[in-house]
Design a protein around this motif. Structure first.
Motif, PDB file in Angstrom:
ATOM      1  N   LYS A 184     108.434  78.253  11.214  1.00 50.36           N
ATOM      2  CA  LYS A 184     108.144  78.303   9.771  1.00 50.36           C
ATOM      3  C   LYS A 184     106.748  77.766   9.456  1.00 50.36           C
ATOM      4  O   LYS A 184     106.081  78.256   8.557  1.00 50.36           O
ATOM      5  N   SER A 241     117.940  84.029   5.085  1.00 55.03           N
ATOM      6  CA  SER A 241     118.331  83.751   3.706  1.00 55.03           C
ATOM      7  C   SER A 241     118.838  85.046   3.095  1.00 55.03           C
ATOM      8  O   SER A 241     118.270  86.115   3.336  1.00 55.03           O
ATOM      9  N   TYR A 271     113.852  82.360   7.583  1.00 57.36           N
ATOM     10  CA  TYR A 271     114.802  81.641   8.435  1.00 57.36           C
ATOM     11  C   TYR A 271     115.476  80.493   7.705  1.00 57.36           C
ATOM     12  O   TYR A 271     114.866  79.799   6.907  1.00 57.36           O
ATOM     13  N   GLN A 272     116.743  80.306   8.017  1.00 57.97           N
ATOM     14  CA  GLN A 272     117.529  79.187   7.511  1.00 57.97           C
ATOM     15  C   GLN A 272     117.844  78.246   8.666  1.00 57.97           C
ATOM     16  O   GLN A 272     117.750  78.629   9.824  1.00 57.97           O
ATOM     17  N   TYR A 273     118.270  77.051   8.317  1.00 56.20           N
ATOM     18  CA  TYR A 273     118.619  76.040   9.309  1.00 56.20           C
ATOM     19  C   TYR A 273     120.121  75.973   9.553  1.00 56.20           C
ATOM     20  O   TYR A 273     120.592  75.038  10.166  1.00 56.20           O
ATOM     21  N   GLU A 274     120.890  76.938   9.078  1.00 62.24           N
ATOM     22  CA  GLU A 274     122.350  76.874   9.154  1.00 62.24           C
ATOM     23  C   GLU A 274     122.865  77.231  10.540  1.00 62.24           C
ATOM     24  O   GLU A 274     123.057  78.399  10.874  1.00 62.24           O
TER      25      GLU A 274
END
Length: 181
Positions: A57, A126, A100-103
């Motif tokens: 990111k 997302s 991008y997500q952190y999940e």
């Protein structure tokens, strides 16, 4: 006499604790908050996976090079003949990293000394306003221990999709058919 007094005092304190209203009150089910517990290695590798996402990111190539092996490649199950080399993975990852997500969920780690096999589900992107949420990705990462830490050597990935496919060693649970009388 003092020994007898101590024993009676102790007994009185125990009885008082047992009969106090707070000792027997139950916490309502809605007030119980589950606290997830993770192993030391799951915590470590969750952080390393988040560090990779963060460095992508932030377009932080020095950080990425400290986390990802120079010979890294990604193998996608549906395209098993064509592994994605490090350069193509990096270019594509940097281009789409803002989404991008952190999940990360359901992580498990298998430690083999100098090698760790880490599997997890990643809700990678997302959700877009005009589309539904992607089903996510199942990842198996192979990490190798190097000084001073770990480096990602290879990644196996495939999209999470509900399917009824069978394969050796696995058969999906049979669906229960609701009877209507």
């Amino acid at each position: 006499m003092s020994k007898e007094f101590f024993s009676l005092g102790y007994l009185f304190a125990v009885l008082l604790g047992i009969t106090s209203p707070n000792a027997w009150s139950e916490t309502p089910a809605q007030d119980i908050v589950p606290v997830p517990t993770v192993t030391r290695l799951v915590k470590l590798f969750t952080q390393l996976e988040h560090d990779i996402i963060t460095s992508l990111k932030n377009n932080d190539k020095p950080m990425l090079s400290s986390l990802v092996d120079d010979r890294f490649e990604m193998q996608v199950a549906s395209q098993s003949k064509e592994p994605v080399p490090m350069s193509a993975w990096l270019d594509k990852s940097l281009a789409e990293s803002s989404l991008y997500q952190y999940e990360i969920s359901n992580m498990s780690v298998y430690d083999y000394g100098g090698t760790a096999i880490v599997s997890f589900n990643w809700q990678a992107f997302s959700p877009k306003k005009d589309s539904s949420v992607s089903p996510g990705v199942f990842i198996v990462d192979v990490w190798k221990k190097e000084r001073p830490g770990w480096k990602l050597a290879i990644r196996f990935a495939e999209g999470l999709q509900k399917s009824g496919e069978r394969f050796p060693g696995y058969a999906p649970a049979e669906e229960t058919i609701e009877k209507k009388y």
